[in-house]
Design a protein around this motif. Structure first.
Motif, PDB file in Angstrom:
ATOM      1  N   GLY A 199       0.808  -1.210   0.000  1.00  0.00           N
ATOM      2  CA  GLY A 199       0.000   0.000   0.000  1.00  0.00           C
ATOM      3  C   GLY A 199       0.844   1.265   0.000  1.00  0.00           C
ATOM      4  O   GLY A 199       0.509   2.248  -0.662  1.00  0.00           O
ATOM      5  N   GLU A 200       1.952   1.251   0.740  1.00  0.00           N
ATOM      6  CA  GLU A 200       2.830   2.422   0.784  1.00  0.00           C
ATOM      7  C   GLU A 200       3.512   2.655  -0.556  1.00  0.00           C
ATOM      8  O   GLU A 200       3.662   3.792  -1.013  1.00  0.00           O
ATOM      9  CB  GLU A 200       3.869   2.238   1.890  1.00  0.00           C
ATOM     10  CG  GLU A 200       3.273   2.343   3.290  1.00  0.00           C
ATOM     11  CD  GLU A 200       4.198   1.838   4.379  1.00  0.00           C
ATOM     12  OE1 GLU A 200       4.002   2.229   5.547  1.00  0.00           O
ATOM     13  OE2 GLU A 200       5.126   1.053   4.075  1.00  0.00           O
ATOM     14  N   GLN A 206       1.203   6.599  -6.854  1.00  0.00           N
ATOM     15  CA  GLN A 206       0.105   7.527  -7.117  1.00  0.00           C
ATOM     16  C   GLN A 206       0.570   8.970  -6.972  1.00  0.00           C
ATOM     17  O   GLN A 206       0.190   9.834  -7.772  1.00  0.00           O
ATOM     18  CB  GLN A 206      -1.050   7.249  -6.158  1.00  0.00           C
ATOM     19  CG  GLN A 206      -2.282   8.112  -6.405  1.00  0.00           C
ATOM     20  CD  GLN A 206      -2.898   7.856  -7.764  1.00  0.00           C
ATOM     21  OE1 GLN A 206      -3.144   6.717  -8.145  1.00  0.00           O
ATOM     22  NE2 GLN A 206      -3.139   8.920  -8.523  1.00  0.00           N
ATOM     23  N   ALA A 207       1.409   9.226  -5.967  1.00  0.00           N
ATOM     24  CA  ALA A 207       1.932  10.587  -5.777  1.00  0.00           C
ATOM     25  C   ALA A 207       2.760  11.015  -6.979  1.00  0.00           C
ATOM     26  O   ALA A 207       2.742  12.182  -7.396  1.00  0.00           O
ATOM     27  CB  ALA A 207       2.774  10.652  -4.506  1.00  0.00           C
ATOM     28  N   ALA A 208       3.495  10.073  -7.562  1.00  0.00           N
ATOM     29  CA  ALA A 208       4.285  10.383  -8.769  1.00  0.00           C
ATOM     30  C   ALA A 208       3.370  10.696  -9.948  1.00  0.00           C
ATOM     31  O   ALA A 208       3.609  11.659 -10.704  1.00  0.00           O
ATOM     32  CB  ALA A 208       5.201   9.212  -9.094  1.00  0.00           C
ATOM     33  N   ILE A 209       2.324   9.901 -10.099  1.00  0.00           N
ATOM     34  CA  ILE A 209       1.366  10.141 -11.189  1.00  0.00           C
ATOM     35  C   ILE A 209       0.737  11.521 -11.035  1.00  0.00           C
ATOM     36  O   ILE A 209       0.585  12.275 -12.014  1.00  0.00           O
ATOM     37  CB  ILE A 209       0.286   9.033 -11.205  1.00  0.00           C
ATOM     38  CG1 ILE A 209       0.913   7.698 -11.620  1.00  0.00           C
ATOM     39  CG2 ILE A 209      -0.855   9.408 -12.135  1.00  0.00           C
ATOM     40  CD1 ILE A 209      -0.017   6.508 -11.448  1.00  0.00           C
ATOM     41  N   ASP A 210       0.392  11.874  -9.810  1.00  0.00           N
ATOM     42  CA  ASP A 210      -0.226  13.181  -9.551  1.00  0.00           C
ATOM     43  C   ASP A 210       0.690  14.332  -9.926  1.00  0.00           C
ATOM     44  O   ASP A 210       0.210  15.438 -10.211  1.00  0.00           O
ATOM     45  CB  ASP A 210      -0.609  13.297  -8.073  1.00  0.00           C
ATOM     46  CG  ASP A 210      -1.732  12.349  -7.674  1.00  0.00           C
ATOM     47  OD1 ASP A 210      -2.413  11.834  -8.573  1.00  0.00           O
ATOM     48  OD2 ASP A 210      -1.902  12.117  -6.449  1.00  0.00           O
ATOM     49  N   ALA A 454      -6.167   4.057  -6.364  1.00  0.00           N
ATOM     50  CA  ALA A 454      -7.600   3.811  -6.482  1.00  0.00           C
ATOM     51  C   ALA A 454      -7.929   2.348  -6.202  1.00  0.00           C
ATOM     52  O   ALA A 454      -7.257   1.435  -6.694  1.00  0.00           O
ATOM     53  CB  ALA A 454      -8.067   4.191  -7.884  1.00  0.00           C
ATOM     54  N   GLY A 455      -8.961   2.156  -5.390  1.00  0.00           N
ATOM     55  CA  GLY A 455      -9.387   0.804  -5.076  1.00  0.00           C
ATOM     56  C   GLY A 455      -8.683   0.165  -3.901  1.00  0.00           C
ATOM     57  O   GLY A 455      -9.052  -0.922  -3.460  1.00  0.00           O
TER      58      GLY A 455
END
Length: 683
Positions: A199-200, A206-210, A454-455
């Motif tokens: 999860g981490e 996800q932070a990179a994608i953002d 997500a998810g």
């Protein structure tokens, strides 16, 4: 304009919740303009009264004034701390000196001060109830403390200082937010994150994608020096990068460098204190806190620093022993401490705190932990209001009811981190409770939990669970305070008392009936095994040498800066050298135990409300540890206990001297022995 500006229109939503969906950045400044003008007219109406001062025509009128400004301010500053876009930041920078000037125009008004002083001088003859008497006394003390008794020339200089300081503290926070975002650590290969949970790692992806860095991994920084991931990352270089980025904030010589800003803040605060008749800013601040003086604070910090440093050295020896037994030993450094601490914890207690996250799913912690403890103790219930919109899509709004079904207020939770949110965790109010105004409270809790992909479920660390319970303790204080006058509403208490209720609320984390409900495995629903719970209890004092030392070091740095006189503060100090010398002075200069906050990113004291007051946490913990002992002696999680705590402490808000309120609850003053035992400092 009122028809076009939702900030100037009557609030139609329940509890006076602002219609954030309709509010645009361009609405704020016109609303502030009108609010400033309205408040000025209201104060003029008080001071122009020809009759002698009475409680009604002066104090009640003062309490009724400034309502629009308070509403607009709380609406705006909730957003500026939690969703500070570039446009919002620009508005805040423009507002800072104007807000300061307006506050001074009220606090330093000679005619208003004369009316308050006249009432204070005849207090015994006014026939007031205890809350009213205390209100007059507080207004008199606060206006005197603010400088209302100065002559016109000194008042003019004081106003200049306050405006400049408001600009500087706003700049400090802006710089820190920008540098914290810039210094988020980018990893090119997931192997560099070995040791983190799935999860981490997904949160980092996800932070990179953002940030438009798909295919990489980004770890954002926390407000404090350390980082939760330092205890898990197996790659020593990754740990070093993370800590180095954190410690370099605000001191890189770029546009976000905070050194010159904080030095000017220190100098101007010292000058202001001198103008007001105090030797230092610390003397000025503590004179109107429960501590009373810097000497009282210094005595406590020194008393705790010696055993804390000693315990930290013992802990360090254990960590070094593990490293020395490895195939390629090396001297322990600060970025290694958390990682090897977990190894020692595993060896001594057979406990891996990082492996506990599957038992701490955020929604279950909230509903079956945080909310359940409040329901069991106080009878309050929480109903989510998906029909109500907060200031950001991440907001969740809950309506709170008392045990008898009566409405209490709204609670808003803003859980996740984002680039526009300042670091750390906090509580603030959007609406204050007041019988005089007929208003009920709306309170907000902000955290900075990493958002999973997500998810994926949101799994909390034990530290994040603690933060959630802690901040909710502030929220309960804001919800439960039941006062007539808005001056006393919510958490409007002395700074070195405000952390007390939040620290007490942490006790329910490990309380058996609560832990058994919220600490359940995300996949199986199985409760946290009893043997793990026992190990958590057994290890409560573990690593307290480090934890206490890093906190005390930050508290001492705060005191060191703010104990400077005017000439010392203007002496062209080097920030790093001054900080190092301060740590040597108190014996907390261990390179392996960095201070929780270094000066250049110490938001609590250079952009928040804790200047010369970061000691408040340990000061309040004396009361907290004593209160926990009282609950244990009286059966723990019982409604009778909750009602006593709510009625005699939380419910009075700021309407009573806090130490007197504590004696009313406890029946005696707090005993420091319980704190010393908790932190392993008793010997």
């Amino acid at each position: 304009m009122a028809n076009d500006n939702p900030l100037l229109s009557p609030r139609a939503l329940p509890y006076g919740l602002p219609e954030y969906a309709l509010i645009k950045p361009e609405h704020y400044l016109p609303a502030f303009e009108q609010a400033f003008a309205e408040h000025t007219r209201e104060i003029s109406a008080i001071t122009r009264v020809r009759s002698m001062p009475t409680f009604e025509n002066t104090v009640v009128a003062l309490e009724q004034s400034g309502r629009l400004l308070g509403d607009v301010s709380r609406t705006f500053y909730t957003v500026s701390s939690a969703d500070a876009t570039a446009q919002i930041q620009a508005i805040e920078e423009e507002l800072a000196p104007r807000m300061s000037a307006h506050r001074d125009s009220i606090q330093l008004d000679s005619q208003l001060y004369w009316r308050i002083k006249t009432l204070h001088d005849q207090l015994d003859a006014l026939g007031l109830d205890p809350e009213q008497r205390y209100l007059v006394a507080r207004h008199y003390t606060e206006m005197s403390h603010a400088g209302a008794g100065l002559d016109d020339e000194d008042k003019a200089r004081l106003t200049e200082l306050n405006q400049r300081l408001s600009t500087l503290t706003t700049q400090f926070e802006k710089n820190l937010l920008a540098d914290t975002n810039d210094l988020a650590v980018v990893f090119d290969d997931s192997s560099e994150l070995d040791g983190l949970t799935e999860g981490e790692v997904s949160a980092a992806a996800q932070a990179a994608i953002d940030r438009g860095l798909e295919g990489k991994w980004v770890v954002t920084l926390t407000l404090f020096t350390g980082h939760p991931y330092l205890s898990s990352l197996t790659d020593r270089h990754s740990r070093a990068r993370l800590l180095e980025s954190s410690r370099s904030r605000g001191s890189r010589g770029n546009a976000n460098d905070n050194r010159a800003t904080l030095l000017e803040i220190v100098r101007l605060r010292a000058e202001r204190a001198g103008l007001l008749g105090y030797e230092s800013h610390a003397a000025y601040i503590t004179s109107d806190e429960t501590a009373g003086s810097p000497e009282a604070v210094h005595d406590l910090l020194r008393r705790l620093a010696v055993p804390a440093a000693r315990n930290a050295r013992r802990e360090q020896e254990k960590l070094q022993a593990i490293i020395d037994a490895e195939s390629e030993p090396f001297p322990l450094e600060a970025h290694d401490w958390a990682f090897y601490t977990e190894k020692v914890r595993g060896a001594e207690y057979d406990l891996d705190r990082g492996a506990l996250r599957p038992w701490f799913e955020a929604e279950r912690v909230l509903q079956d932990g945080v909310f359940r403890a409040a329901t069991e103790l106080y009878g309050v219930t929480f109903t989510e209001r998906s029909d109500l919109v907060g200031y950001h899509p991440d907001n969740r709004v809950f309506e709170v009811h008392n045990a008898d079904g009566s409405a209490l207020g709204l609670f808003i939770l803003d859980l996740y981190t984002r680039d526009t949110k300042r670091g750390g965790a906090w509580m603030n109010s959007i609406v204050l409770q007041s019988r005089l105004r007929g208003t009920d409270p709306i309170v907000v809790n902000n955290l900075n939990v990493s958002r999973p992909a997500a998810g994926r479920p949101t799994l909390l660390t034990l530290d994040e669970v603690t933060t959630l319970f802690h901040e909710f303790g502030h929220a309960l204080h804001g919800l439960f305070a039941t006062v007539t006058y808005p001056h006393f509403a919510g958490t409007n208490v002395f700074r070195d008392f405000v952390e007390f209720p939040s620290q007490v609320n942490e006790m329910w984390i490990y309380w058996p009936e609560i832990l058994a409900e919220y600490a359940r495995h995300i996949d199986t629903g199985a409760p946290l095994p009893a043997e793990v719970v026992e190990k958590l209890h057994a290890s409560e004092a573990f690593n307290q040498g480090f934890a206490t030392s890093e906190y005390l070091a930050a508290s001492w740095i705060d005191q060191a800066w703010h104990s400077l006189g005017t000439e010392e503060a203007a002496a062209g100090l080097d920030v790093a050298e001054f900080e190092a010398a301060a740590l040597v002075e108190i014996g907390l200069d261990n390179p392996a135990v960095p201070t929780r906050y270094s000066s250049t990113y110490f938001a609590h004291v250079f952009s928040g409300g804790y200047s010369a007051g970061y000691y408040s946490y340990i000061w309040s913990e004396v009361l907290d540890a004593d209160t926990v002992e009282w609950f244990r002696e009286n059966g723990g999680l019982r409604r009778e206990n909750g009602e006593r705590f709510r009625t005699r402490l939380l419910g009075v808000g700021g309407s009573k001297d806090p130490l007197q309120a504590y004696r009313d609850f406890r029946g005696q003053d707090a005993d420091i022995r319980h704190l010393l035992a908790r932190r392993g400092l008793a010997d």
